[in-house]
Design a protein around this motif. Structure first.
Motif, PDB file in Angstrom:
ATOM      1  N   GLU A   1       0.850  -1.178   0.000  1.00  0.00           N
ATOM      2  CA  GLU A   1       0.000   0.000   0.000  1.00  0.00           C
ATOM      3  C   GLU A   1       0.893   1.238   0.000  1.00  0.00           C
ATOM      4  OE1 GLU A   1      -3.116  -0.028  -0.444  1.00  0.00           O
ATOM      5  OE2 GLU A   1      -3.501  -2.172  -0.140  1.00  0.00           O
ATOM      6  N   PRO A   2       0.386   2.394  -0.476  1.00  0.00           N
ATOM      7  CA  PRO A   2       1.217   3.591  -0.536  1.00  0.00           C
ATOM      8  C   PRO A   2       1.935   3.900   0.779  1.00  0.00           C
ATOM      9  CG  PRO A   2      -0.791   3.968  -1.747  1.00  0.00           C
ATOM     10  CD  PRO A   2      -0.937   2.624  -1.099  1.00  0.00           C
TER      11      PRO A   2
ATOM     12  N   PHE B   1       2.257   5.636  -7.205  1.00  0.00           N
ATOM     13  CA  PHE B   1       3.015   4.612  -6.492  1.00  0.00           C
ATOM     14  C   PHE B   1       2.056   3.764  -5.656  1.00  0.00           C
ATOM     15  CE2 PHE B   1       2.367   7.944  -3.495  1.00  0.00           C
ATOM     16  CZ  PHE B   1       2.515   7.427  -2.217  1.00  0.00           C
ATOM     17  N   GLY B   2       2.601   2.638  -5.147  1.00  0.00           N
ATOM     18  CA  GLY B   2       1.808   1.768  -4.295  1.00  0.00           C
ATOM     19  C   GLY B   2       0.918   0.818  -5.081  1.00  0.00           C
ATOM     20  N   ARG B   3       0.211  -0.024  -4.351  1.00  0.00           N
ATOM     21  CA  ARG B   3      -0.644  -1.051  -4.957  1.00  0.00           C
ATOM     22  C   ARG B   3      -1.575  -0.443  -6.005  1.00  0.00           C
ATOM     23  NH1 ARG B   3      -2.914  -6.030  -3.019  1.00  0.00           N
ATOM     24  NH2 ARG B   3      -1.942  -5.718  -0.974  1.00  0.00           N
ATOM     25  N   ALA B   4      -1.549  -1.024  -7.214  1.00  0.00           N
ATOM     26  CA  ALA B   4      -2.401  -0.590  -8.326  1.00  0.00           C
ATOM     27  C   ALA B   4      -2.209   0.886  -8.655  1.00  0.00           C
ATOM     28  CB  ALA B   4      -3.871  -0.891  -8.036  1.00  0.00           C
ATOM     29  N   ASN B   5      -1.008   1.410  -8.367  1.00  0.00           N
ATOM     30  CA  ASN B   5      -0.717   2.830  -8.621  1.00  0.00           C
ATOM     31  C   ASN B   5      -1.737   3.743  -7.958  1.00  0.00           C
ATOM     32  OD1 ASN B   5       1.700   2.829 -10.004  1.00  0.00           O
ATOM     33  ND2 ASN B   5       0.754   2.675 -12.028  1.00  0.00           N
ATOM     34  N   SER B   6      -2.202   3.350  -6.783  1.00  0.00           N
ATOM     35  CA  SER B   6      -3.261   4.102  -6.110  1.00  0.00           C
ATOM     36  C   SER B   6      -2.756   5.383  -5.458  1.00  0.00           C
ATOM     37  CB  SER B   6      -3.939   3.225  -5.055  1.00  0.00           C
ATOM     38  OG  SER B   6      -2.969   2.743  -4.116  1.00  0.00           O
TER      39      SER B   6
ATOM     40  N   ASP C   1      -0.706  13.918  -4.303  1.00  0.00           N
ATOM     41  CA  ASP C   1      -1.458  14.365  -3.124  1.00  0.00           C
ATOM     42  C   ASP C   1      -1.349  13.338  -1.996  1.00  0.00           C
ATOM     43  OD1 ASP C   1      -2.242  16.737  -4.273  1.00  0.00           O
ATOM     44  OD2 ASP C   1      -4.149  15.919  -5.035  1.00  0.00           O
ATOM     45  N   THR C   2      -1.408  12.052  -2.340  1.00  0.00           N
ATOM     46  CA  THR C   2      -1.222  11.002  -1.331  1.00  0.00           C
ATOM     47  C   THR C   2       0.133  11.134  -0.672  1.00  0.00           C
ATOM     48  OG1 THR C   2      -2.528   9.515  -2.749  1.00  0.00           O
ATOM     49  CG2 THR C   2      -1.288   8.514  -0.930  1.00  0.00           C
TER      50      THR C   2
END
Length: 329
Positions: free
Chosen positions: A101-102, A127-132, A136-137
Protein backbone atom coordinates in the motif's frame (compact mmCIF):
# COMPACT_ATOMS: atom_id res chain seq x y z
CA UNK A 1 27.73 7.58 -7.11
CA UNK A 2 26.91 4.59 -4.92
CA UNK A 3 24.55 1.96 -6.30
CA UNK A 4 22.49 -0.14 -3.88
CA UNK A 5 20.47 -3.16 -4.95
CA UNK A 6 19.12 -4.13 -1.51
CA UNK A 7 17.68 -2.10 1.34
CA UNK A 8 20.18 -3.57 3.79
CA UNK A 9 23.02 -1.97 1.79
CA UNK A 10 21.73 1.51 2.67
CA UNK A 11 23.52 3.12 5.64
CA UNK A 12 21.33 3.22 8.72
CA UNK A 13 21.98 6.87 9.52
CA UNK A 14 21.15 8.30 6.08
CA UNK A 15 19.45 11.67 5.72
CA UNK A 16 18.36 12.24 2.14
CA UNK A 17 16.38 14.01 -0.53
CA UNK A 18 14.81 11.28 -2.68
CA UNK A 19 13.39 11.10 -6.19
CA UNK A 20 11.55 8.08 -7.59
CA UNK A 21 11.02 6.87 -11.15
CA UNK A 22 11.74 4.34 -13.87
CA UNK A 23 14.00 6.85 -15.66
CA UNK A 24 14.06 4.73 -18.83
CA UNK A 25 16.29 6.51 -21.33
CA UNK A 26 17.08 9.31 -18.89
CA UNK A 27 15.47 11.93 -21.13
CA UNK A 28 15.26 15.69 -20.53
CA UNK A 29 12.22 15.40 -18.26
CA UNK A 30 13.99 12.87 -16.03
CA UNK A 31 17.08 15.06 -15.96
CA UNK A 32 15.04 18.03 -14.72
CA UNK A 33 13.50 16.04 -11.84
CA UNK A 34 16.84 14.57 -10.78
CA UNK A 35 18.59 17.95 -11.06
CA UNK A 36 16.02 19.39 -8.65
CA UNK A 37 16.65 16.50 -6.24
CA UNK A 38 20.43 17.04 -6.36
CA UNK A 39 20.12 20.80 -5.89
CA UNK A 40 17.71 20.55 -2.95
CA UNK A 41 19.85 17.89 -1.28
CA UNK A 42 22.93 20.11 -1.44
CA UNK A 43 21.03 23.03 0.03
CA UNK A 44 19.68 20.79 2.81
CA UNK A 45 23.06 19.23 3.58
CA UNK A 46 21.60 15.81 2.75
CA UNK A 47 22.38 13.00 0.32
CA UNK A 48 20.63 12.95 -3.06
CA UNK A 49 19.16 9.51 -3.76
CA UNK A 50 17.13 8.14 -6.67
CA UNK A 51 14.94 5.04 -6.49
CA UNK A 52 14.53 3.18 -9.77
CA UNK A 53 13.05 -0.20 -10.64
CA UNK A 54 14.24 -3.30 -12.45
CA UNK A 55 12.55 -4.87 -14.33
CA UNK A 56 10.36 -2.05 -15.64
CA UNK A 57 6.85 -2.30 -14.09
CA UNK A 58 5.23 -2.51 -17.54
CA UNK A 59 7.32 -5.60 -18.31
CA UNK A 60 5.95 -7.21 -15.14
CA UNK A 61 2.29 -6.21 -15.33
CA UNK A 62 1.85 -6.20 -19.13
CA UNK A 63 4.44 -8.57 -20.61
CA UNK A 64 2.38 -8.95 -23.76
CA UNK A 65 3.11 -5.34 -24.67
CA UNK A 66 6.71 -6.33 -25.40
CA UNK A 67 8.15 -3.14 -23.94
CA UNK A 68 11.81 -2.67 -24.84
CA UNK A 69 13.92 -0.51 -22.58
CA UNK A 70 15.43 2.45 -24.40
CA UNK A 71 18.75 1.35 -23.01
CA UNK A 72 19.86 -1.26 -20.46
CA UNK A 73 20.04 -0.84 -16.70
CA UNK A 74 23.81 -0.29 -16.56
CA UNK A 75 23.57 2.58 -19.05
CA UNK A 76 20.64 4.03 -17.10
CA UNK A 77 22.71 3.97 -13.92
CA UNK A 78 25.67 5.60 -15.70
CA UNK A 79 23.41 8.36 -17.01
CA UNK A 80 21.95 8.90 -13.54
CA UNK A 81 25.44 9.09 -12.03
CA UNK A 82 26.31 11.86 -14.50
CA UNK A 83 23.62 14.09 -12.94
CA UNK A 84 25.55 14.36 -9.67
CA UNK A 85 23.40 12.00 -7.60
CA UNK A 86 25.03 10.63 -4.47
CA UNK A 87 23.32 7.24 -4.71
CA UNK A 88 20.77 5.16 -6.60
CA UNK A 89 18.70 2.38 -5.06
CA UNK A 90 17.76 -0.20 -7.72
CA UNK A 91 14.63 -1.94 -6.44
CA UNK A 92 13.87 -5.39 -7.81
CA UNK A 93 10.29 -4.96 -8.96
CA UNK A 94 8.19 -7.95 -7.92
CA UNK A 95 5.12 -8.75 -5.81
CA UNK A 96 6.92 -7.78 -2.61
CA UNK A 97 7.01 -4.22 -3.99
CA UNK A 98 3.88 -3.77 -6.11
CA UNK A 99 1.55 -5.20 -3.46
CA UNK A 100 2.62 -2.56 -0.89
CA UNK A 101 0.00 0.00 0.00
CA UNK A 102 1.22 3.59 -0.54
CA UNK A 103 1.90 4.13 3.18
CA UNK A 104 3.72 0.81 3.47
CA UNK A 105 6.01 1.81 0.60
CA UNK A 106 6.67 5.22 2.14
CA UNK A 107 7.49 3.81 5.57
CA UNK A 108 9.66 0.91 4.34
CA UNK A 109 11.66 2.76 1.70
CA UNK A 110 11.53 6.50 2.37
CA UNK A 111 11.24 6.81 6.13
CA UNK A 112 12.86 3.81 7.78
CA UNK A 113 15.66 3.20 5.29
CA UNK A 114 16.45 6.36 3.30
CA UNK A 115 15.70 8.90 6.02
CA UNK A 116 13.92 11.18 3.57
CA UNK A 117 13.59 14.85 4.51
CA UNK A 118 12.22 15.73 1.05
CA UNK A 119 10.85 13.74 -1.88
CA UNK A 120 11.01 15.19 -5.40
CA UNK A 121 8.65 13.78 -8.06
CA UNK A 122 7.09 14.70 -11.40
CA UNK A 123 3.47 15.68 -11.98
CA UNK A 124 2.38 12.22 -13.14
CA UNK A 125 3.88 10.34 -10.19
CA UNK A 126 1.96 7.28 -8.95
CA UNK A 127 3.02 4.61 -6.49
CA UNK A 128 1.81 1.77 -4.30
CA UNK A 129 -0.64 -1.05 -4.96
CA UNK A 130 -2.40 -0.59 -8.33
CA UNK A 131 -0.72 2.83 -8.62
CA UNK A 132 -3.26 4.10 -6.11
CA UNK A 133 -0.90 6.68 -4.61
CA UNK A 134 -0.66 10.14 -6.20
CA UNK A 135 1.34 13.28 -5.48
CA UNK A 136 -1.46 14.37 -3.12
CA UNK A 137 -1.22 11.00 -1.33
CA UNK A 138 2.51 11.48 -0.98
CA UNK A 139 2.04 14.99 0.45
CA UNK A 140 -0.39 13.69 3.07
CA UNK A 141 2.00 10.87 4.01
CA UNK A 142 4.83 13.39 4.16
CA UNK A 143 2.95 15.46 6.71
CA UNK A 144 2.34 12.31 8.71
CA UNK A 145 5.90 11.00 8.58
CA UNK A 146 7.97 14.16 8.59
CA UNK A 147 9.13 14.89 5.03
CA UNK A 148 8.29 17.55 2.46
CA UNK A 149 7.16 16.85 -1.09
CA UNK A 150 8.31 18.87 -4.09
CA UNK A 151 6.54 18.43 -7.42
CA UNK A 152 8.49 19.34 -10.57
CA UNK A 153 6.15 20.55 -13.30
CA UNK A 154 6.34 18.83 -16.66
CA UNK A 155 8.97 20.12 -19.04
CA UNK A 156 7.86 20.58 -22.64
CA UNK A 157 9.65 20.76 -25.95
CA UNK A 158 9.31 23.98 -27.98
CA UNK A 159 6.44 22.40 -29.95
CA UNK A 160 4.53 21.92 -26.69
CA UNK A 161 4.85 18.15 -26.32
CA UNK A 162 5.89 16.69 -22.97
CA UNK A 163 9.28 14.97 -22.92
CA UNK A 164 8.62 11.24 -22.45
CA UNK A 165 10.06 7.77 -23.01
CA UNK A 166 7.13 6.91 -25.30
CA UNK A 167 8.02 9.87 -27.53
CA UNK A 168 11.61 8.61 -27.74
CA UNK A 169 10.36 5.17 -28.81
CA UNK A 170 8.16 6.72 -31.51
CA UNK A 171 11.09 8.66 -32.93
CA UNK A 172 13.40 5.66 -32.88
CA UNK A 173 10.80 3.48 -34.62
CA UNK A 174 10.66 6.09 -37.38
CA UNK A 175 14.45 6.13 -37.64
CA UNK A 176 14.63 9.71 -36.40
CA UNK A 177 17.67 9.26 -34.17
CA UNK A 178 18.43 12.99 -34.32
CA UNK A 179 14.99 13.80 -32.93
CA UNK A 180 15.35 11.08 -30.31
CA UNK A 181 18.67 12.57 -29.21
CA UNK A 182 16.99 15.96 -28.79
CA UNK A 183 14.36 14.48 -26.46
CA UNK A 184 16.88 12.32 -24.62
CA UNK A 185 19.50 15.04 -24.27
CA UNK A 186 22.11 12.53 -25.46
CA UNK A 187 22.78 10.16 -28.38
CA UNK A 188 20.95 6.84 -28.43
CA UNK A 189 23.02 3.67 -27.94
CA UNK A 190 22.33 -0.05 -28.12
CA UNK A 191 24.54 -2.95 -27.00
CA UNK A 192 25.06 -6.44 -28.34
CA UNK A 193 27.55 -9.22 -28.95
CA UNK A 194 29.22 -9.39 -32.36
CA UNK A 195 28.16 -12.52 -34.26
CA UNK A 196 29.30 -14.20 -37.47
CA UNK A 197 27.22 -13.29 -40.49
CA UNK A 198 27.29 -14.23 -44.18
CA UNK A 199 30.43 -12.09 -44.70
CA UNK A 200 28.93 -10.51 -47.83
CA UNK A 201 30.07 -7.07 -46.68
CA UNK A 202 33.65 -8.29 -46.37
CA UNK A 203 33.58 -9.61 -49.94
CA UNK A 204 32.40 -6.18 -51.14
CA UNK A 205 35.04 -4.25 -49.18
CA UNK A 206 32.76 -3.32 -46.26
CA UNK A 207 33.41 -5.76 -43.39
CA UNK A 208 30.83 -5.34 -40.64
CA UNK A 209 30.30 -6.15 -36.98
CA UNK A 210 26.92 -7.88 -36.86
CA UNK A 211 24.50 -7.73 -33.92
CA UNK A 212 21.32 -9.76 -33.82
CA UNK A 213 20.28 -12.05 -30.99
CA UNK A 214 20.94 -10.38 -27.64
CA UNK A 215 20.63 -6.68 -28.39
CA UNK A 216 19.88 -4.43 -25.42
CA UNK A 217 18.11 -1.17 -26.18
CA UNK A 218 15.60 -0.08 -28.81
CA UNK A 219 16.91 -0.68 -32.34
CA UNK A 220 15.96 2.24 -34.62
CA UNK A 221 13.87 1.76 -37.73
CA UNK A 222 15.42 0.24 -40.84
CA UNK A 223 17.94 2.41 -42.62
CA UNK A 224 21.56 3.46 -42.87
CA UNK A 225 23.03 5.63 -40.12
CA UNK A 226 26.20 7.47 -39.21
CA UNK A 227 27.34 6.42 -35.75
CA UNK A 228 30.04 5.09 -33.49
CA UNK A 229 31.10 1.63 -32.44
CA UNK A 230 31.98 1.79 -28.74
CA UNK A 231 34.18 -0.93 -27.28
CA UNK A 232 36.44 -1.64 -24.36
CA UNK A 233 39.97 -2.13 -25.65
CA UNK A 234 40.89 -5.77 -24.88
CA UNK A 235 43.11 -6.14 -21.85
CA UNK A 236 42.43 -2.58 -20.66
CA UNK A 237 39.71 -0.47 -19.09
CA UNK A 238 39.94 2.10 -21.90
CA UNK A 239 36.93 2.89 -24.08
CA UNK A 240 37.40 3.28 -27.82
CA UNK A 241 35.04 5.17 -30.14
CA UNK A 242 35.24 4.07 -33.77
CA UNK A 243 33.44 5.98 -36.58
CA UNK A 244 31.02 3.69 -38.39
CA UNK A 245 28.36 3.45 -41.07
CA UNK A 246 25.54 1.39 -39.56
CA UNK A 247 22.92 -0.58 -41.46
CA UNK A 248 19.70 -1.70 -39.76
CA UNK A 249 17.35 -4.09 -41.54
CA UNK A 250 16.98 -7.43 -43.29
CA UNK A 251 19.41 -6.78 -46.17
CA UNK A 252 16.82 -6.71 -48.98
CA UNK A 253 19.53 -6.67 -51.65
CA UNK A 254 20.24 -10.31 -50.83
CA UNK A 255 16.68 -11.34 -49.84
CA UNK A 256 17.54 -11.45 -46.14
CA UNK A 257 14.90 -12.41 -43.60
CA UNK A 258 16.71 -11.70 -40.32
CA UNK A 259 16.77 -8.16 -38.97
CA UNK A 260 20.31 -7.24 -37.95
CA UNK A 261 22.46 -4.27 -37.03
CA UNK A 262 25.64 -4.18 -39.12
CA UNK A 263 28.35 -1.63 -38.33
CA UNK A 264 31.23 -0.96 -40.74
CA UNK A 265 34.10 0.84 -39.02
CA UNK A 266 35.45 3.35 -41.54
CA UNK A 267 38.72 2.34 -43.13
CA UNK A 268 39.46 -0.56 -40.77
CA UNK A 269 40.27 -4.08 -41.94
CA UNK A 270 42.29 -5.07 -38.86
CA UNK A 271 39.49 -5.41 -36.30
CA UNK A 272 38.41 -8.77 -34.97
CA UNK A 273 35.32 -8.05 -32.86
CA UNK A 274 33.72 -11.50 -32.91
CA UNK A 275 32.39 -12.37 -29.46
CA UNK A 276 32.93 -8.86 -28.10
CA UNK A 277 30.07 -6.99 -26.47
CA UNK A 278 30.02 -3.57 -28.10
CA UNK A 279 27.88 -0.47 -28.14
CA UNK A 280 26.53 1.18 -31.29
CA UNK A 281 25.69 4.87 -30.94
CA UNK A 282 23.42 6.46 -33.56
CA UNK A 283 24.16 10.03 -34.66
CA UNK A 284 22.09 10.62 -37.82
CA UNK A 285 20.06 8.71 -40.40
CA UNK A 286 21.58 8.85 -43.86
CA UNK A 287 18.90 7.08 -45.90
CA UNK A 288 16.19 4.42 -45.79
CA UNK A 289 16.96 0.77 -46.50
CA UNK A 290 16.68 -0.11 -50.20
CA UNK A 291 17.52 -2.73 -52.80
CA UNK A 292 19.33 -1.85 -56.04
CA UNK A 293 19.24 -3.06 -59.63
CA UNK A 294 22.79 -4.38 -59.44
CA UNK A 295 25.68 -4.97 -57.07
CA UNK A 296 27.52 -2.13 -58.83
CA UNK A 297 24.69 0.28 -58.01
CA UNK A 298 24.75 -0.93 -54.40
CA UNK A 299 28.52 -0.34 -54.18
CA UNK A 300 28.15 3.17 -55.59
CA UNK A 301 25.53 3.96 -52.95
CA UNK A 302 27.66 2.45 -50.17
CA UNK A 303 30.63 4.55 -51.25
CA UNK A 304 28.40 7.61 -50.90
CA UNK A 305 27.21 6.35 -47.50
CA UNK A 306 30.83 6.29 -46.30
CA UNK A 307 31.46 9.83 -47.51
CA UNK A 308 28.31 11.13 -45.82
CA UNK A 309 29.11 9.26 -42.61
CA UNK A 310 32.60 10.77 -42.46
CA UNK A 311 31.18 14.25 -43.08
CA UNK A 312 28.54 13.90 -40.34
CA UNK A 313 31.03 12.52 -37.80
CA UNK A 314 33.78 14.98 -38.70
CA UNK A 315 36.39 12.33 -39.53
CA UNK A 316 38.55 11.59 -42.55
CA UNK A 317 36.83 9.98 -45.52
CA UNK A 318 37.73 6.31 -45.93
CA UNK A 319 36.85 4.12 -48.88
CA UNK A 320 36.36 0.40 -49.22
CA UNK A 321 38.97 -1.94 -47.78
CA UNK A 322 40.65 -4.76 -49.69
CA UNK A 323 38.78 -7.99 -48.89
CA UNK A 324 42.00 -9.96 -48.54
CA UNK A 325 43.26 -7.50 -45.90
CA UNK A 326 40.49 -8.32 -43.41
CA UNK A 327 42.01 -10.08 -40.41
CA UNK A 328 38.85 -11.15 -38.53
CA UNK A 329 38.22 -14.88 -38.27
Amino acid sequence: MKTWTRLDEVPGDLRSVVTIGNFDGMHNGHAKVIASCVDRARRAGASSVAITFDPHPTQVHNPGVGLELIFPLNDRIDAMAATGLDATLVVHYDASVYTLEPEEFVVEFLVERLGAVEVVVGEDFHFGRANSGTVDTLRELGRRHGFDVVMVTDIEAPEGRRWSSSWVRELLAAGDVTGAARVLGHLHRIRGTVEHGFKRGRELGFPTANLHGDIEGVVPGDGVYAGWVVRTVPGTSSTEFLPAAVSVGTNPQFDGDKRTVEAHVLGRSDLDLYGERIGVTFVARIRPMASFDSVEALLEQMDDDLRRTASILGVAVAGRVAPDSVTAG
